[in-house]
Structures are given as C-alpha cells and as structure tokens.
Design a protein around this motif. Structure first.
Motif: not given
Length: 279
Positions: A211-213, A255-264
């Motif tokens: 989802a983040a990607r 929001l960036l934290v959530c997206v970045a964590a999703g990429l991890v």
C-alpha cells in the motif's frame, strides 16, 4: 527424428536450462537485493520525517548509505549482482514465459519486458556505483525526473506524452495498492511451506508495504501530470521529493512516517518473497 521434433526438443531443453537452479537462485537474490534497497530508502525517509534533511531518500542515497557501512563495497557488489539476477530472471520470462496459468501470453511477456528493462537499469547503476571508486550516487532521482520531463515536454505533443505517462504511473500505483490490500501476492508464494507466524508476517508486510509503495507511485505520477498540465518540468518529482511531499500535507510529518515505515515493511516483505516465491 525430424527437424521439427529436434527444434522442439532443443527449445524444451533451453527452457529447462533457463528455469534451472541458477535462474531460480538469481531471482531469489534479486528479491533480496530489492529488499535491501527498500529498507534503506524507508529508513532514510524516516530520518527525514524526524528532521534529518541531509540524506537523499532514493536509490542513490541508499547506495551511498550502504557504501558507508563496514564491508560496504562487498555489499554494493552483492546488491548489484542480485539486481542483475532479477533482470536475468525477467529475461527468461520474456523468452520462455512463466509457470503461471497465463504466463506465456503477450501481456505477461510485455510486463516481463518492462520489468527486465527496469531491473537492468538499476543493476547497471548499482554496479557502476560499486566499480567507481569515490563515486557519489550520481544525479538525484529528483534531478533526473526534472531533466527527463523537460526534454519530453519539448518534444512534439510533449505535454500529452508526459501527461499520459504520469497518468499511467498513477494507475500503476493505485493497482499496486489494490493488489496489496487484496493480498494477490498469495498466488505467487508457497503458502503451504509457511508456518502461522511466517504467514502473518507476510500478510502484514505485504499489505502495508504494498500500500505504501502504491501511494508513492501514485503521488509521483500525479506530480508528472501536474508538470504536463502547467508545462513546468520543475513540478515533476523523483522519489526523494515525492516522499518529502508527504510531510507537506495537513497530516504533517506523520504521514511521511507512515509511508516510510511502509517502505521498510516492503523491504522485509521482499526478503520473504526471496524465500517463498514461486520461481
């Protein structure tokens, strides 16, 4: 044995050779290398979210970060060769199709061709970085995006081309997210070989990471569409600026934290795919 039979037998032997242990190992190494890149990009984006602005949250920044680690040169070569292995696997799908039910259709071969080009370019970039002593990560993804967009806009019907390409990336991003939420990746994995804990790990990382990607792809495509509509190449954004843009929303850096964590998490998912993918 007639000529037709000999030709068919030869093709069958070539297909078996290409799909042998070497190609399987190359594909699994490629997924692991992809996992390393996503882990690093996600970690760099997290640093940006918490106030660190010096790093570049894109593959170039990830390579520079990797090079700074102990045995960095060895790690760079391993990632580069892994991505080359991924390109080799995609090439085999172009030539012989895949083992999926519709793996030999023109649509699947075309998709494999697109992925082959993508992974071949990434492999070349990583190996060039590894072979060039003292090299930086090269131009940032943001600069490359602006330069490519500027050249494309100057071409005949350039605005339409850039707009169509951006819209295609938006659609691809949405589709990536939808597939992740629907857990379509189950069809590509040996689920029966996983224990309950591994299954939960794959589901959490696959859904959240995918989802983040997809969100990142969709946002980057939207910026390209905006650049085309306004005829302003500066509006196009690479991965780094796209990620930073999430911090400029009303939700702020979280929001960036959530997206970045999703990429991890997608990096972790890639490691699971390297272990359990049907190849």
């Amino acid at each position: 044995m007639d000529a037709h039979t000999m030709t068919r037998t030869g093709r069958g032997g070539a297909r078996r050779a290409v799909r042998g242990p070497v190609t399987e190992g190359a594909a699994r190494a490629g997924f692991a290398a992809l996992g390393v890149i996503y882990l690093l990009v996600g970690a760099l984006a997290l640093q940006i979210a918490f106030g660190e602005r010096q790093h570049q949250a894109d593959p170039g920044g990830a390579l520079a970060e990797l090079a700074a680690k102990p045995f960095g040169a060895v790690l760079l070569w391993a990632v580069g060769l892994g991505m080359a292995g991924m390109a080799l696997w995609r090439l085999s799908q172009i030539l012989f199709g895949s083992d999926e039910p519709d793996g030999r259709t023109p649509k699947k071969r075309l998709l494999a061709a697109v992925r082959f080009v993508l992974y071949a370019v990434v492999a070349y970039s990583v190996l060039s970085f590894a072979a060039g002593p003292g090299a930086s990560g090269g131009p940032s993804s943001d600069r490359r995006s602006r330069d490519v967009t500027a050249r494309a806009l100057e071409a005949p019907a350039g605005q339409w081309l850039v707009g169509a390409a951006g819209a295609a990336v938006v659609v691809a991003g949405v589709w990536i997210g939808v597939q992740a939420v629907r857990r379509d990746f189950h069809e590509e994995l040996h689920l029966g070989r996983m224990g309950p804990g591994a299954r939960r790990l794959v589901d959490v990382t696959g859904v959240a990471g995918g989802a983040a990607r997809g969100a990142v792809f969709a946002a980057a495509g939207a910026f390209a569409v905006s650049a085309a509509v306004d005829y302003e190449p500066e509006r196009a954004k690479g991965l780094d600026d796209t990620l930073r843009s999430f911090a400029d929303t009303p939700l702020g850096p979280w929001l960036l934290v959530c997206v970045a964590a999703g990429l991890v998490l997608f990096g972790v998912f890639s490691f699971a795919v390297a272990r359990w993918r049907r190849v």
